[in-house]
Design an enzyme around this catalytic site. Structure first.
Site, mmCIF file in Angstrom:
data_model
loop_
_atom_site.group_PDB
_atom_site.id
_atom_site.type_symbol
_atom_site.label_atom_id
_atom_site.label_comp_id
_atom_site.label_asym_id
_atom_site.label_seq_id
_atom_site.Cartn_x
_atom_site.Cartn_y
_atom_site.Cartn_z
ATOM 1 N N SER A 72 39.306 47.380 33.287
ATOM 2 C CA SER A 72 39.193 46.810 31.570
ATOM 3 C C SER A 72 39.283 47.827 30.630
ATOM 4 O O SER A 72 39.068 47.408 29.487
ATOM 5 C CB SER A 72 37.499 46.219 31.623
ATOM 6 O OG SER A 72 36.711 47.471 31.877
ATOM 7 N N THR A 206 34.946 47.509 28.570
ATOM 8 C CA THR A 206 34.748 48.418 27.594
ATOM 9 C C THR A 206 34.140 49.621 27.885
ATOM 10 O O THR A 206 32.725 49.497 28.136
ATOM 11 C CB THR A 206 34.097 47.809 26.325
ATOM 12 O OG1 THR A 206 34.970 46.311 26.090
ATOM 13 C CG2 THR A 206 34.060 48.468 25.010
ATOM 14 N N THR A 224 39.133 49.631 24.816
ATOM 15 C CA THR A 224 39.282 48.413 25.869
ATOM 16 C C THR A 224 40.302 47.869 25.886
ATOM 17 O O THR A 224 41.400 48.040 25.030
ATOM 18 C CB THR A 224 38.150 47.445 25.470
ATOM 19 O OG1 THR A 224 37.955 46.331 26.392
ATOM 20 C CG2 THR A 224 38.375 46.739 24.029
ATOM 21 N N ARG A 234 44.647 38.275 19.811
ATOM 22 C CA ARG A 234 43.094 38.503 19.519
ATOM 23 C C ARG A 234 42.362 39.922 19.575
ATOM 24 O O ARG A 234 43.133 40.807 20.312
ATOM 25 C CB ARG A 234 42.438 37.669 20.814
ATOM 26 C CG ARG A 234 41.139 37.739 20.897
ATOM 27 C CD ARG A 234 40.524 38.823 21.713
ATOM 28 N NE ARG A 234 39.154 38.783 22.240
ATOM 29 C CZ ARG A 234 38.264 39.638 22.648
ATOM 30 N NH1 ARG A 234 38.668 40.936 23.047
ATOM 31 N NH2 ARG A 234 37.191 39.663 23.061
ATOM 32 N N ILE A 235 41.641 40.086 18.698
ATOM 33 C CA ILE A 235 41.360 41.617 18.700
ATOM 34 C C ILE A 235 39.606 41.576 18.842
ATOM 35 O O ILE A 235 39.078 40.357 18.263
ATOM 36 C CB ILE A 235 41.505 42.147 17.217
ATOM 37 C CG1 ILE A 235 43.011 42.710 16.990
ATOM 38 C CG2 ILE A 235 40.605 43.532 17.118
ATOM 39 C CD1 ILE A 235 43.344 42.978 15.938
ATOM 40 N N GLY A 236 39.127 42.179 19.426
ATOM 41 C CA GLY A 236 37.649 42.033 20.095
ATOM 42 C C GLY A 236 36.817 42.718 19.097
ATOM 43 O O GLY A 236 37.128 43.395 17.884
ATOM 44 N N ASP A 237 35.502 42.997 19.500
ATOM 45 C CA ASP A 237 34.721 43.763 18.609
ATOM 46 C C ASP A 237 34.689 45.185 18.549
ATOM 47 O O ASP A 237 34.352 45.860 17.778
ATOM 48 C CB ASP A 237 33.148 43.315 19.448
ATOM 49 C CG ASP A 237 32.811 44.079 20.471
ATOM 50 O OD1 ASP A 237 33.660 43.736 21.511
ATOM 51 O OD2 ASP A 237 31.866 44.416 20.921
ATOM 52 N N THR A 257 28.865 46.206 24.222
ATOM 53 C CA THR A 257 29.813 45.751 25.575
ATOM 54 C C THR A 257 29.738 44.501 25.881
ATOM 55 O O THR A 257 28.718 43.809 25.866
ATOM 56 C CB THR A 257 29.909 46.915 26.651
ATOM 57 O OG1 THR A 257 31.044 46.375 27.569
ATOM 58 C CG2 THR A 257 28.451 46.616 27.223
ATOM 59 N N GLY A 258 30.756 43.717 26.421
ATOM 60 C CA GLY A 258 30.450 42.440 26.519
ATOM 61 C C GLY A 258 31.300 41.291 25.761
ATOM 62 O O GLY A 258 32.588 41.666 25.450
ATOM 63 N N GLY A 260 32.984 40.079 23.287
ATOM 64 C CA GLY A 260 33.212 40.417 21.775
ATOM 65 C C GLY A 260 33.562 39.266 20.752
ATOM 66 O O GLY A 260 33.156 39.865 19.595
#
Ligand code: NAG
Ligand code: NAG
Ligand code: NAG
Length: 346
Positions: A72, A206, A224, A234-237, A257-258, A260
């Site tokens: 990941s 992450t 991550t 897509r961009i996460g947190d 983490t998780g 996002g």
């Protein structure tokens, strides 16, 4: 690297005298999400070699990128809908409140290294996509394919499963049965507030890391490859300051983490630091952040780690049927080696 503001905290303590509750025996501190022990060790070694808190965060996260922690972090994991692996990373200096981050970074393995270059060599905070790749190349990083046999196999299995699971909603053809391309329907049926629980297996994701140098300088960072089968772009947190991580020498730091897409709506790392600023201990700060998200998304997958400036730390996670405990790593002078700790989810 000399950073003048770093002298502020020790100087203040010298003037005021040590507050009774402060125990400097617990510094330095390394705290990171999941049992990514090699990352903890790399960060610790960097501090032992005289590196700064930022150096330690970079080294710890880079270790996970090289070793593809749980598939990941780093290359060869979480292919998007087109089969490509893209990376998000951030690094934050809690002394200067400077941040460098990259989102949707393509064909560069060392995302946290590029984030550090954004911090050191630009006045920007976040670069994204192909243009971030160009920036990375100009900084000397190698442009190379991030696909591996593993990521290609994941992607072809997904295509064979009619592109399930995916992250579309309210489109035609029906995204719960068919592959795209998708279009919006002519009449939009609102799906109300129901949250479509993503059908993933809650695999670890992450690396989020917090480092407190013995002189009090605090840094935090993340790296991550996001979520499997995400929609390209897509961009996460993780690369969003305050969401993926946050650090402030005056208070402490946190990392999340998780899921996002949910987490970033609540800016959880910033929120945790603010709870600690108001006097909450790290565990309570982390728990309060999780509770706030629970009210809207009871089935979200996520965890937060928190540390305060005196080296106390805690963590919290949202309890799900398949996720009841969250593991994280701790290293401080009270431990003889990087130590895995667990917290029961709430
Ligand atoms: C940790 O590092 C050791 C030695 O470099 C390596 O053998 C091991 O596979 C690593 N662990 C993980 C989970 O990558
Ligand atoms: C990846 O697949 C190629 C052929 O598709 C094969 O030659 C190569 O050995 C594989 N690599 C690994 C590490 O399995
Ligand atoms: C950090 O948290 C601990 C409790 O976990 C608390 O005793 C200590 O006072 C806190 N430090 C600061 C500076 O708030």
């Amino acid at each position: 690297m000399a950073r003048k503001p770093g002298l502020l905290l020790p100087l203040l303590l010298l003037l005021l005298g040590p507050a009774p509750a402060r125990s400097f025996g617990q510094l330095p501190l390394i705290l990171n999400t999941w049992p990514f022990k090699n990352a903890t060790m790399a960060a610790w070694k960097m501090l032992a070699a005289g590196g700064s808190a930022l150096d330690a965060v970079e080294s710890g996260c880079a270790t996970c990128e090289q070793q593809q922690c749980d598939g990941s972090v780093g290359f060869g994991g979480s292919p998007d809908e087109s089969g490509e692996t893209t990376l998000d990373a951030m690094i934050m200096d809690g002394t200067t409140m400077n941040v460098g981050a990259v989102g949707d970074l393509r064909r560069i393995k060392n995302a946290i290294g590029v984030a550090r270059k954004v911090l050191e060599h630009t006045t920007h905070t976040l670069l994204a996509g192909e243009a971030a790749t160009k920036f990375a190349e100009s900084m000397g990083f190698i442009n190379e394919d991030l696909s591996t046999n593993v990521s290609q196999a994941l992607h072809s299995d997904w295509l064979a499963r009619n592109c399930q699971p995916n992250y579309w909603k309210n489109v035609i053809p029906d995204s719960s049965k068919y592959c795209g391309p998708y279009k919006p329907p002519t009449i939009l049926k609102r799906d109300g507030i129901a949250y479509k629980d993503p059908a993933h297996s809650y695999s670890h994701d992450t690396i989020g890391m917090v480092v407190i140098h013995k002189m009090g300088n605090i840094a935090a960072g993340t790296s991550t490859n996001g979520i499997k089968f995400k929609i390209p772009g897509r961009i996460g947190d993780s690369p969003i300051p305050g969401s993926g991580a946050y650090a402030d020498d005056m208070v402490g730091a946190a990392a999340a983490t998780g899921d996002g897409d949910i987490l970033m709506r609540f800016v959880p790392s910033y929120q945790a630091v603010e709870y600690m600023r108001r006097g909450e201990n790290p565990t309570t700060a982390c728990e309060k952040v999780i509770s706030r998200i629970q009210k809207y998304f009871p089935k979200f997958f996520g965890a937060v780690i928190c540390a305060n400036v005196t080296g106390s730390y805690g963590a919290a996670c949202n309890k799900l049927s398949t996720f009841t405990q969250f593991q994280f790593m701790v290293y401080n002078p009270l431990k003889s080696e990087p130590t895995e700790e667990k917290v029961d989810c709430i």
